[in-house]
Design an enzyme around this catalytic site. Structure first.
Site, PDB file in Angstrom:
ATOM      1  N   LYS A 159      52.423  52.763  -4.143  1.00  0.00           N
ATOM      2  CA  LYS A 159      53.499  51.815  -4.418  1.00  0.00           C
ATOM      3  C   LYS A 159      53.380  50.669  -3.416  1.00  0.00           C
ATOM      4  O   LYS A 159      53.624  50.838  -2.225  1.00  0.00           O
ATOM      5  CB  LYS A 159      54.854  52.510  -4.288  1.00  0.00           C
ATOM      6  CG  LYS A 159      56.037  51.664  -4.743  1.00  0.00           C
ATOM      7  CD  LYS A 159      57.315  52.511  -4.790  1.00  0.00           C
ATOM      8  CE  LYS A 159      58.467  51.741  -5.404  1.00  0.00           C
ATOM      9  NZ  LYS A 159      59.685  52.578  -5.513  1.00  0.00           N
ATOM     10  N   LEU A 167      50.007  51.587 -12.869  1.00  0.00           N
ATOM     11  CA  LEU A 167      50.901  52.573 -13.463  1.00  0.00           C
ATOM     12  C   LEU A 167      52.206  51.942 -13.921  1.00  0.00           C
ATOM     13  O   LEU A 167      52.785  52.331 -14.925  1.00  0.00           O
ATOM     14  CB  LEU A 167      51.207  53.696 -12.464  1.00  0.00           C
ATOM     15  CG  LEU A 167      50.035  54.626 -12.113  1.00  0.00           C
ATOM     16  CD1 LEU A 167      50.470  55.639 -11.076  1.00  0.00           C
ATOM     17  CD2 LEU A 167      49.509  55.341 -13.361  1.00  0.00           C
ATOM     18  N   ASP A 202      70.693  56.114  -8.141  1.00  0.00           N
ATOM     19  CA  ASP A 202      70.073  55.523  -9.340  1.00  0.00           C
ATOM     20  C   ASP A 202      69.416  56.604 -10.182  1.00  0.00           C
ATOM     21  O   ASP A 202      68.261  56.490 -10.594  1.00  0.00           O
ATOM     22  CB  ASP A 202      69.046  54.460  -8.943  1.00  0.00           C
ATOM     23  CG  ASP A 202      68.647  53.565 -10.129  1.00  0.00           C
ATOM     24  OD1 ASP A 202      69.421  53.511 -11.109  1.00  0.00           O
ATOM     25  OD2 ASP A 202      67.580  52.945 -10.073  1.00  0.00           O
TER      26      ASP A 202
END
Length: 1002
Positions: free
Chosen positions: A40, A17, A136
């Protein structure tokens, strides 16, 4: 890191991805739940033990834990966090709708921009309330579910606001994306939620105008603009938002909103107060104000469940719009005076106070179900909002009464579920669920502290049914399970010790149901509990008492025989090993003493026969040399030394008188070697040497040294000062010396005799001696034959030692604790190999019988049919190895009866722990699922239409009911108790709300 090289247990990698600074994200399928996830995976460096690598992994795992704790509809869900020696990964919700950055390329409508900002503001505020600052925020970190819901992702550089929390970034270290960074981030200062607020303002500006407020040629230029320049004003058509932006993008964070809830409320008021803005937002005029605001992402109810639309200005219904439904409660009639009769046929009007109570109950059971049938697409009317408030107030009452999830028909959880069916985003309902979960979790903690582990498990399971994805509850459930298992183990240990005590009293130390096997099982389960070990030590000492008594009585052979009988059972016990060592040492000492006594007797016979130094291998001088090594401190050795010295001196005088001065000098030299302080021998030696001269004395000395080497069995090199070298030198000095020639010729036989003696205790040393002799006398056939014989003996000894080691290993595997299937297979193979090599091996035959006894004991002690079948399979596999023993066939024939007994006992235990759960819905419905605390489904009948009953193990379950006309299911939690009947009810009535209110008298 190529996807084809990745193997993650429980997941199937589909495709890549994306990739970031320290991780790579893959689309994967979680096999256990058959759902797509975003996996992840952290990229580990070659030096994974370095400080930088450890710091990176801590930061990676902290990101996952932060997201896992932030359970919010607009924050990405975390399913699993794993870190082990081979991999570190986070399994997250897969967001198939793409990123905001992708949608911005084609432009975003104003309404969509507002909706995204409002929902992400809610997600950030939720994170801030839990002490987490994102740091962020940017379009790439906002993604969408398939239904278009924006989701906040990537907490990779997020941190806790708590000053005591671990800091994973260096002081003053710049983190974030320059375009969206707040001034305090740029300055490296401590940040709080207002930093995210600034970033949100930058993002909002970019969504509205198509470009960020600050742009520069370099990142440094952008950062400087954040610090020094005001943001450019909004276009005229968006000026209604200018004041909002001025506060969001204030350089001084004290001038910004106190929190993002304040921002959202301010933004909402500007939207609702501006018809122009509403037009610009292109909201459907046919929608109510509630629906319009909900479409923009605003909540329409406060955390307490009150109707926020009351504060909004009244607006005329646009032409063509449908009027919003408005269920207004009629003004209650005054209560009748005391004693006034009620109208006939009106039961409820007899007591006006009862009307409200009954209406409230019916309201919950009927109107709530009607709302569920209608679905959640309509706006909340005033009456509906009041009803939600009523449910939540009732839930509050039930929480205070500690009626959290049970009984299912009148619990806090039930009322919260009703509220959520109508108002899924109600903040107070979610807070109540969190409160219920916390209370149940706290009660579970208290139950653990009181060592009520079953109660703790049930409470924690109920909490998991409320919040199934709560990682703390999952972890605590694992801990409770460990404590339960520990408690069960302790109970089992107590039971096994009691059974072992009974077996000891009955004289059954070994075999099936014997004390040793029972205590072995207890010892394996006991962990740090010293009691089973103490009882085992008592039993072992009791069994070793008899051989120990024999040893103390000086009967090591009898002790060894007794130990041999115990060896199949106790070979692995330290006390047995220690005693066996003592017995073996005593046997060795006894044998040595026997050999020494025989050597003294032989020396005495040699002295009396006059065999002082001849013949070779049978003389007193050589016997003394052997005794000097084995019994140097023995008084008999001193006596032999004195007697031999005197005999050698007498023989020297005899030889000297017979004109055999050379031999006399040899004898007197030997006498002085035996007794160096013997004055008469020294005097005679001096006399003979004087008569013989230097050459004769030297020759005598050389012969004496050779004889000394022979006596001390230093026959050939590599022994120092060996006889062969000495005799060779003597013959070189005197080639005609007959005595030296004879001694040299006798050396091979002396070597063979000595090697045979040595072989009784050390075959390897005997072989070394013979091989040394062969190098000197290669043509001696006797030495060659002896070498082969000794090597064969050494091989036999090693084989016997190996076989004994295998027997000991099998005995150890079969002793004490229950052996595993792998251990049983290995033991069976070893026994078969031992018997194949030596069919009459008594020890191996005993071990074969022991193996069968152990398996039979395990079969009888097993708790489940599955365990029994596994053992039975292992037994059947060993027929080729053990089938020759009649006991094997006998055990196989008994298997059906044994299994039936085990299965019956197992079924009885299961039934004793089962209860009945009756599931019903009014007027009818279907059960969609019944899940246990582990979210595992319970099998349902082919037709799950209510009513029906299930037999279930004791515990808590969440039941989902479905009606074909209902937009949403009804969900309840029910507790099943052993040997009791419980109920779980849901209501799906077709009565309309208006009719209900009319009947209720409102």
């Amino acid at each position: 890191m190529a996807s084809e090289t990745i193997q993650v247990p429980g997941y199937e990698i589909l495709r890549l991805l994306g990739s970031g600074g320290m991780s790579t994200v893959y689309l994967a399928v979680q096999r256990s739940l058959d759902r797509k996830v975003a996996l992840k995976i952290m990229r580990r460096t070659a030096d994974s033990s370095s400080d930088d690598a450890r710091q990176m992994e801590r930061r990676f795992l902290l990101e996952g834990r932060m997201m896992a704790k932030l359970s919010h509809r607009n924050i990405v869900a975390v399913y699993d966090i794993v870190s082990n020696d081979s991999i570190a990964y986070i399994a997250m919700e897969y967001l198939s709708g793409g990123a905001l950055s992708e949608r911005m390329r084609s432009g975003i409508a104003l309404a969509d921009a507002v909706s995204v900002i409002v929902q992400i503001a809610g997600a950030l505020e939720f994170a801030h309330s839990h002490g987490v600052v994102h740091r962020d925020l940017k379009p790439a970190n906002i993604m969408f579910r398939e239904n278009g819901t924006p989701i906040l992702t990537d907490f990779g550089i997020a941190r806790y606001q708590d000053s005591t929390a671990t800091k994973l970034t260096q002081t003053g270290m710049l983190v974030g994306t320059p375009t969206y960074m707040s001034p305090e981030q740029i300055n490296g200062q401590e940040v709080d939620g207002r930093s995210d607020q600034y970033s949100l303002g930058v993002l909002f500006y970019e969504l509205l105008t198509g470009q960020p407020p600050f742009r520069g040629d370099t990142p440094i230029a952008v950062l400087m603009m954040h610090l020094t320049q005001p943001p450019p004003p909004l276009p005229d058509e968006l000026r209604a938002f200018q004041d909002v932006f001025d506060r969001l993008l204030a350089k001084d964070r004290e001038a910004r909103y106190a929190n993002l809830s304040e921002f959202s409320n301010d933004l909402k008021s500007r939207v609702t107060d501006s018809d122009t803005l509403l037009t610009r937002l292109q909201i459907d005029p046919n929608q109510t104000s509630s629906e319009q605001l909900r479409a923009l992402g605003f909540y329409t109810s406060t955390p307490t469940g009150e109707n926020m639309l009351r504060s909004l200005p009244n607006r005329p219904t646009p032409p063509g719009a449908r009027p919003a439904p408005n269920l207004v409660r009629p003004t209650p009639q005054p209560a009748a005076p005391a004693g006034t009769a009620t109208a006939p046929g009106s039961a409820l009007t007899r007591n006006k106070w009862l009307i409200g109570a009954v209406a409230a109950i019916v309201l919950i059971a009927v109107a709530g179900a009607w709302f569920a049938l209608r679905g959640g697409s309509h706006r909340l009317s005033k009456d509906e909002a009041d009803l939600v408030t009523f449910w939540l107030e009732r839930a509050d009452q039930r929480v205070a009464e500690k009626r959290l999830v049970t009984p299912a028909e009148d619990s806090a959880y039930e009322y919260v579920q009703k509220a959520l069916q109508k108002d899924p985003e109600n903040a107070k309902a979610q807070a109540l669920l969190d409160g219920i979960t916390k209370t149940l979790g706290d009660e579970a903690q208290q139950a653990v502290a009181a060592e009520k582990f079953d109660e703790a498990a049930d409470l924690n399971n109920q909490a998991l049914l409320v919040r199934p994805d709560n990682p703390e509850l999952r972890a605590f459930a694992a801990r409770i399970k460990q404590l339960q298992q520990s408690t069960q183990s302790k109970q089992r240990v107590t039971q096994l010790i009691a059974q072992a005590d009974a077996a000891r009293k009955a004289g059954r130390a070994f075999g099936e149901g014997g004390a040793y096997a029972l205590l072995g099982q207890a010892r394996a389960l006991a962990g740090e509990d010293a009691v089973p070990q103490q009882r085992m030590q008592e039993l072992v000492n009791e069994e070793l008492a008899a051989p120990r008594k024999e040893l103390d009585a000086g009967q090591p052979a009898a002790a060894a025989a007794a130990l041999d009988k115990l060896q199949p059972y106790l070979a692995a016990e330290k006390a047995y090993v220690d005693l066996r060592g003592q017995v073996d040492a005593a046997l060795k000492k006894q044998e040595s003493e026997k050999q020494i006594a025989a050597e003294f007797a032989r020396a005495d016979t040699q002295l009396r026969a006059g065999h002082l130094v001849e013949p070779g291998g049978d003389n007193a001088y050589e016997s003394l040399g052997a005794l000097e090594k084995s019994a140097a401190d023995d008084k008999r050795t001193a006596d032999l030394r004195s007697a031999l010295a005197k005999a050698l001196l007498a023989d020297a005088r005899r030889l000297d008188g017979s004109d055999q001065a050379q031999r006399a000098l040899d004898r007197v030299g030997l006498a002085l070697k035996v007794a160096p302080d013997m004055a008469d021998a020294q005097k005679l030696k001096d006399q003979i040497e004087k008569r013989l001269g230097a050459r004769g004395a030297q020759l005598a000395q050389m012969l004496g040294a050779a004889r000394q080497a022979i006596a001390e069995k230093r026959f050939v090199p590599p022994a120092q000062n060996d006889a062969f070298t000495g005799l060779t030198a003597t013959l070189k000095f005197d080639p005609t010396n007959a005595e030296a020639a004879q001694l040299l010729a006798e050396l091979p036989k002396r070597i063979a005799d000595t090697a045979n003696d040595n072989a009784r205790t050390d075959v390897a040393a005997a072989i070394a001696l013979v091989e040394a002799g062969q190098r000197i006398f290669p043509q001696d056939a006797a030495l060659g034959t002896l070498a082969q014989s000794l090597k064969a003996k050494l091989a036999d000894e090693r084989l016997a030692k190996q076989r004994q080691g295998e027997r000991d290993s099998v005995a150890k595997a079969l002793s004490g604790q229950a052996p595993s299937a792998q251990q049983l297979r290995a033991a069976s193979d070893s026994i078969a190999a031992l018997l194949a090599a030596e069919p009459a091996d008594k020890e191996a035959l005993q071990l074969r019988k022991r193996w069968i006894d152990v398996v039979e004991g395990e079969l009888q002690a097993t708790d489940s049919a599955a365990q029994f079948d596994a053992l039975a399979t292992a037994l059947a596999e060993q027929k080729k190895n053990l089938g020759a023993d009649p006991a094997f066939d006998k055990l196989v024939q008994s298997l059906p009866a044994l299994r039936a007994k085990v299965a019956a006992a197992e079924q009885a235990r299961i039934e004793a722990q089962r209860g009945e759960l009756v599931l019903n819905a009014y007027p009818w419905g279907k059960v969609e699922s019944v899940l246990d605390a582990n979210r595992q489904p319970v099998p349902l009948p082919a037709d799950p239409t209510t009513p029906f009953a299930l037999k279930l193990p004791a515990g808590s379950y969440v039941i989902t009911f479905r009606h074909p006309d209902a937009a949403k299911p009804a969900q309840v939690i029910a507790k099943v108790e052993a040997q009791k009947r419980s109920t779980a009810n849901a209501a799906f009535t077709t009565i309309s709300a208006q009719e209900y209110f009319s009947r209720a008298g409102w």
